[in-house]
Every structure is written in C-alpha cells, then in structure tokens.
Design an enzyme around this catalytic site. Structure first.
Site, mmCIF file in Angstrom:
data_model
loop_
_atom_site.group_PDB
_atom_site.id
_atom_site.type_symbol
_atom_site.label_atom_id
_atom_site.label_comp_id
_atom_site.label_asym_id
_atom_site.label_seq_id
_atom_site.Cartn_x
_atom_site.Cartn_y
_atom_site.Cartn_z
ATOM 1 C CB THR A 11 -0.917 0.004 1.248
ATOM 2 O OG1 THR A 11 -1.631 -1.226 1.283
ATOM 3 C CG2 THR A 11 -1.901 1.164 1.204
ATOM 4 C CE LYS A 100 3.201 1.010 12.168
ATOM 5 N NZ LYS A 100 2.153 1.510 11.303
ATOM 6 C CG ASP A 196 0.375 1.057 15.075
ATOM 7 O OD1 ASP A 196 1.187 0.849 14.158
ATOM 8 O OD2 ASP A 196 -0.265 2.113 15.186
ATOM 9 C CE LYS A 200 1.541 4.484 14.197
ATOM 10 N NZ LYS A 200 0.122 4.356 13.824
HETATM 11 N N1 HSE Z 1 -2.330 0.532 11.430
HETATM 12 C C1 HSE Z 1 -1.817 1.852 11.595
HETATM 13 C C2 HSE Z 1 -2.924 2.742 12.120
HETATM 14 C C3 HSE Z 1 -1.308 2.350 10.276
HETATM 15 O O1 HSE Z 1 -4.083 2.327 12.039
HETATM 16 O O2 HSE Z 1 -2.652 3.818 12.638
HETATM 17 C C4 HSE Z 1 -0.584 3.659 10.356
HETATM 18 O O3 HSE Z 1 0.554 3.592 11.160
#
Ligand code: HSE
Length: 405
Positions: A11, A100, A196, A200
C-alpha cells in the site's frame, strides 16, 4: 538527479511511486533536482504494472548500485527490514522508513550509523501517518523541553471506537471496515492490542527526550474488552473513549503508557474521530500545540515518506536530524500515580443501595445506570492498585479505564 530504491510494493510503496510520478515536476522544484525511482524490490511479480521493468527480487542489486542515493523501506516488520536498511546505510545510502516496528526496535543503531557517515535515517511517516510530527519536534519546537506528548496515534482503533460510539457498530464490524479501508496492520492485533500505538509513543518519547525509550518498557493496553455498554455509559457521563499514547515528565520523572482513556466532550482530543490522529505536545516554553490529520492510509503516509526523500535530497552530504542517543531512558512506575478512573460494573444483582455503596467506596457520590445491574461512575483520584483492590469486592464484572487529566 537523485535515485531512489523502494523496498516493498504494498500500500505505502505503491503510494510513494504514485506520488513521485504524479508530482514529478513539483517535487523537482521542492528538492532542487529530479527524484526518480530506479528500483522497486519485492518478492512478488506485478505483471502489467508499469514498475515491472524496474522490479528486482534481489536486494544486492540495489545495495551494490552506487547510483542509488536513498532507499525507502516500506515493507513493515523488523526482519529483514533491519538487515536491508543497515546494509544500505553501510553502503553509503540514506534511508527513509514508515516502519514504526523497525524504528522502535533498532532506531538508535541505525541513527548512529547514519550520523557516522553524514547520511540520514528519516522516519516521519512512522508516527501519525500524514501528520508532520517528527520534523516539527526537531526543527520547530526546539526552544524548550517537551514535557508531555500525548494523543491518538492509531487510526484503526480510532476509526473503530468512532464507529462503535457514533453508529453503535459492533467491534467486529468496525474492525472489518478498518481492514477493508487499508488502515489496519497485516495482523490487526497490533492495532487493537495497542502495540502499534506503543511503538509510536516510544519513538516520539525518544525524539522528545533525546534518549532511547524502549517500547518494551511501556505499559500497554488496547481496546479489546471495551463494550457497547462502555460506550453508552461513557456518553451518559459526558465522555468519549479514545486509545491514548502518552509520554510525560512530572517532577523530573518520565512516564509513558498506552491505554484507552475517557476523554471529556470539551477536550481537544474528543473531536478527533475516524482515521484521524491528534497529538498534543506540551512544553516548558510552548503551551500545548496540537497536530491533527490523517493517521493512516496510502497517500497521506506516502506523502510523509516523500517529504523525507525531498529533505534528504536537499541536504545531501550532511546529517539533518541529530536523532537520539542509544542511552536508555528509565521510565518511572506509573502505578504510583493517582488519577480518576471510570469503573463499569455489569451483571450485578440489581440493588440501588449496593450500587451506591460500591460507588461511594471509590469516593463517587453518584453512578449512572443503563440497565438493571449495569452502571458506571468516576472515582476520586487514586492509584490503580487502590482501584483494583476495591474492585475485588465488585458485585459484577468490572472494567476500569483511566480518565484523561
Ligand atoms: N495501522 C496503523 C494505524 C497504520 O491504524 O494507525 C498507520 O501507522
């Protein structure tokens, strides 16, 4: 002319090719020279796609080509992304990534290799998708310390929570929609379990503090277990529920966490809905500044990657961002901090007196009920351990969520 190789044609990779192609002339003006894609690396074949003629399956072709100035890693995951990026830096090429997981795990080493060679390792797209946040921390908010960074860092879960809150959509349907829209990670547990957002906030905390913040040290809870009842009760109490990543320094001690939080309707993060991210940066010189925009998706993220490519091209031969050191920042224990919690009780035997007595043991003088035996209240500030201890006597199943302060 600057030549770029892209690792991964998924993507984001295809978005980077699209932006570099469609905006060729504009980007040339921005960068001061033309930027062209010399190779795309992927294990797969793409019959009929215009990149077919520059597609390679062997990374060595790229690493050994002195014409390639910049590699762009958009494959995701730590391996083999780490080996490829490290080899590229050692071969004298700068690197850009949106990954990340790679930055959170290997950032200090890759930054150091880049610094030692007057190269760059840039990762604007790794946090906040299309929102510029890394570069502003390095270039615009440099007059004082960032004492706090907190916000909505995951687009998928924010999209899901919005659909559950505004449209009463089920958790499963909301996740399926986020996946269909290309927001979710390949393994969506990275989104819904908070991993995730954890990586970050670790990256932002490292950039802000100048020291490596290990994502493995950050207490992390995702949105699994948040029910439709939680949404309704929070709404009645005057709050939304958001997944928040937070780094803060209080009385000299650094704290970090990822957790769902109750956010009051009048809070700056409350209107951040759908796939949007919102990040507040608080400093000892600047008051809170909010960064807001698309937190995921093909073109916003590709745009952030391309901005890094342009930045590196404009600054060829010198390291632009000092990065952060490999010295680890020891985080303080959050469990000692007092704060208010939302406590939801479900499946309790129906009794007003019992509900009132239970709420009052947390210092709450009232509770809100949506049906017999399902109610919630906001506690007085207390430690999580104290709240957990009181919950041992809960008359039904409980869910405890901190209230943002
Ligand atoms: N899966 C991540 C999100 C993609 O939904 O933020 C972007 O880092």
């Amino acid at each position: 002319m600057s030549k770029v190789a892209i690792f991964g044609y998924g993507t984001i990779g295809s978005g980077v090719v699209e932006v570099l192609e469609k905006k060729r002339e504009y980007i040339k003006k921005q960068a001061g020279e033309e930027i062209s894609v010399k190779y795309v690396l992927d294990l797969r074949d793409f019959p009929g796609d215009p990149i077919e003629k520059i597609l390679v399956h062997d990374v060595q072709v790229i690493l050994s080509d002195p014409e390639v100035d910049i590699v762009v890693e958009v494959m995701g995951g730590v391996h083999p992304a780490y080996e490829y990026v490290k080899s590229a830096l050692l071969a004298g090429k700068s690197a850009v990534t949106s990954n990340k997981a790679l930055v959170a795990a290997c950032g200090p080493e890759l930054l150091q290799i880049a610094r030692e060679r007057n190269l760059n390792f840039q990762f604007e797209a790794s946090v906040g998708g299309g929102i510029p946040i890394i570069r502003p921390l390095y270039t615009s908010l440099t007059a004082g310390d960032a004492s706090g960074i907190f916000g909505i860092l995951n687009g998928t879960t924010n999209y899901m929570l919005t659909k559950m809150f505004d449209d009463e959509m089920s958790y499963e349907d909301a996740l399926a929609q986020a996946q269909a829209l290309g927001y979710a990670e390949r393994d969506p547990s990275a989104d819904v379990e908070g991993f995730d957002a954890c990586r970050k906030i670790a990256i932002l905390a490292s950039v802000a503090s100048g020291q490596f913040v290990d994502y493995q040290d950050i207490p992390t809870r995702g949105i699994v277990g948040i029910t439709q009842e939680d949404m309704s009760l929070a709404d009645l109490l005057g709050y939304g529920i958001k997944l928040i990543g937070r780094f803060s320094v209080a009385e000299g001690k650094p704290y970090a966490e990822v957790t769902p939080m109750l956010v009051p309707f009048d809070h700056a993060l409350y209107p951040v809905k759908d796939v949007f991210n919102g990040i507040l940066v608080d400093g000892d010189v600047n008051d809170a500044i909010m960064f807001y925009g698309s937190g995921a998706g093909k073109l916003p993220t590709a745009g952030a990657v391309v901005s890094d490519i342009i930045d590196i091209t404009k600054n060829s031969g010198r390291t632009i961002q000092a990065g952060y050191s490999a010295e680890k920042l020891e985080l303080a224990d959050l469990s000692a901090c007092k704060r208010a919690f939302y406590v939801r009780v479900a499946g309790a035997a129906s009794s007003d007196d019992a509900a009132r007595a239970f709420a009052s043991s947390f210092g709450a003088d009232s509770y809100t009920e949506i049906e017999d035996g399902t109610y919630a209240f906001i506690t007085e500030p207390m430690t999580r351990a104290a709240a957990d201890k009181l919950c041992a006597d809960a008359p039904g199943s409980v869910n405890i969520i901190p209230v943002i302060d």
